[in-house]
Design an enzyme around this catalytic site. Structure first.
Site, PDB file in Angstrom:
ATOM      1  CB  SER A  67     -11.883  50.160   1.084  1.00 51.34           C
ATOM      2  OG  SER A  67     -12.211  48.827   1.181  1.00 51.34           O
ATOM      3  CG  HIS A 296      -9.203  46.523  -1.002  1.00 50.65           C
ATOM      4  ND1 HIS A 296      -8.906  45.978  -0.150  1.00 50.65           N
ATOM      5  CD2 HIS A 296     -10.077  47.120  -0.510  1.00 50.65           C
ATOM      6  CE1 HIS A 296      -9.703  46.111   1.052  1.00 50.65           C
ATOM      7  NE2 HIS A 296     -10.492  47.092   0.742  1.00 50.65           N
TER       8      HIS A 296
END
Length: 315
Positions: A67, A296
C-alpha cells in the site's frame, strides 16, 4: 524538473471485476485500525553483479509493492481492492523517466509472498503474483515490501498499532505492547527478509538486465514520541518501541536489498519532520486530514518518495 505527461499505464488484475461488497470490505479493513484507535483516543543471496545497471527509463518499468507503493487512498484510485493511485511514487517516477512502457502491479495488503503468490480477499483473486509483470525486457523495477509482514492481517503495521492501543489501557505509563510482543516482530521481519531474498533472486532470473530499486519506508513516527501526545493512543514507551520496529524493518530490507545487488532508497530521512504526528504531514495520522489510508503517505508523501527514487537514479 518539468513534469512530463503520465505514460499509459497497464494494470494487471487476475480478476477484472471483484464484487463491490468485497471492495467495501477491503477498504474497511484498511480503515478499521483508524476507527479503533480514534475510539481509544477518546477513552541464499544473489551476487552484487546480478542486477546490471541498465539505463533507467529507456525500457519497460515495473512497479511492485504494498500500500505504501500503491498510494492507498491517494486520488485517483483504481485497480479495485489494490487501492492503487495514479499519483503513487511509481506513477510519478514514470512521468519523469518516460519509459517505453509502465506496469503498476502494486497492491494494498501485499506481503513479501505476493511476489510469487496471488493475493486473495475472501477467496477472490485481487492481484496475481506480482513477478508475473516482470519480463526479460524489463529495465527498471521498484518495490516496497515487508511492512505488512509485521501483522497477522493484511494491514500490517496498523494491525500492530491497534494492538498497542488496546494494551495501553492496561499500563498507560509503561510499554505493555513491547512486553507483549517481545521478539515476535523481529522474528517476523527475519522471515520476511528471507522471503525477500528469494523474491529478489527470482526477479533477477526473470529480468537479468533490470535495475532493481528497493524503496524503504518513510517516517511514520517522529523521533520524539512526546510529539504524538494527544494524537495517538499509544504509550510513550510503546511509541519508542514502534519506531524501533520500523527502524528494524528498514534496516533488514536495506541489508537484504544490498546483498542481492539491488539499490536501496532511503525515504526515512527525506520525510523526517513530516510524520503522522507533525503539523506538516506527509504521512497521515490515525484520522487522515488529506486523502490517504491511516499511517500512510498522502500525495506529498508519495511525491517525496518519488523524488528520493529519482535522485537515486541520477535524475
Amino acid at each position: 524538473m518539468p513534469r512530463a505527461a503520465l505514460p499509459r499505464t497497464t494494470h494487471t488484475l487476475a480478476t477484472a471485476d471483484a464484487p463491490r461488497s468485497a471492495g467495501v470490505r477491503k477498504c474497511a479493513s484498511v480503515l478499521t485500525g483508524a476507527a479503533l484507535l480514534a475510539s481509544a483516543l477518546t477513552v541464499t543471496t544473489t551476487p552484487a553483479s546480478a542486477h546490471a545497471a541498465a539505463p533507467a527509463g529507456t525500457g519497460k518499468y515495473v512497479a511492485l509493492g504494498d500500500s505504501y507503493a500503491a498510494g492507498a487512498g491517494v486520488p485517483a484510485q483504481s485497480a479495485g481492492l489494490c487501492l492503487r493511485s495514479d499519483h503513487n511514487y511509481g506513477h510519478l517516477g514514470a512521468a519523469a523517466l518516460s519509459p517505453s512502457s509502465y506496469v503498476d502491479k502494486t497492491c494494498a495488503g501485499a506481503k513479501v509472498g505476493a511476489l510469487t503468490t496471488a493475493q486473495t480477499d475472501l477467496g477472490i483473486v485481487v492481484n496475481g503474483p506480482q513477478l508475473d509483470a516482470v519480463t526479460p525486457d524489463t529495465s527498471l523495477v521498484t518495490l516496497t515490501l515487508g511492512g505488512n509482514n509485521l501483522g497477522t492481517s493484511d494491514v500490517g503495521f496498523v494491525d500492530v498499532v491497534v494492538a498497542c492501543s488496546a494494551l495501553s489501557l492496561t499500563n498507560p505509563f509503561g510499554a505493555p505492547c513491547r512486553n507483549f510482543y517481545g521478539d515476535t516482530l523481529s522474528k517476523r521481519l527475519d522471515s520476511a527478509a528471507a522471503q525477500l531474498t528469494d523474491g529478489l533472486r527470482k526477479l533477477s532470473a526473470k529480468a537479468p538486465k533490470a535495475k532493481v530499486v528497493v524503496v524503504g519506508y518513510p517516517a511514520v513516527l517522529p523521533d520524539d514520541p512526546t510529539a504524538c501526545f494527544g494524537k495517538m493512543p499509544v504509550t510513550t514507551g510503546d511509541l519508542r518501541f514502534l519506531r524501533s520496529v520500523m527502524g528494524e524493518l528498514n534496516e533488514k530490507v536495506e541489508r537484504t536489498a544490498t546483498a542481492a545487488g539491488a539499490t536501496y532508497v532511503d525515504t526515512l530521512a527525506p520525510t523526517k519532520g513530516h510524520d503522522s504526528c507533525s503539523a506538516s504531514r506527509w504521512i497521515e495520522g490515525l484520522l487522515p486530514t488529506s486523502p490517504a489510508a491511516p499511517l500512510h503517505p498522502n500525495a506529498r508523501g508519495e511525491r517525496a518518495m518519488a523524488d528520493a527514487v529519482l535522485r537515486a537514479l541520477g535524475r
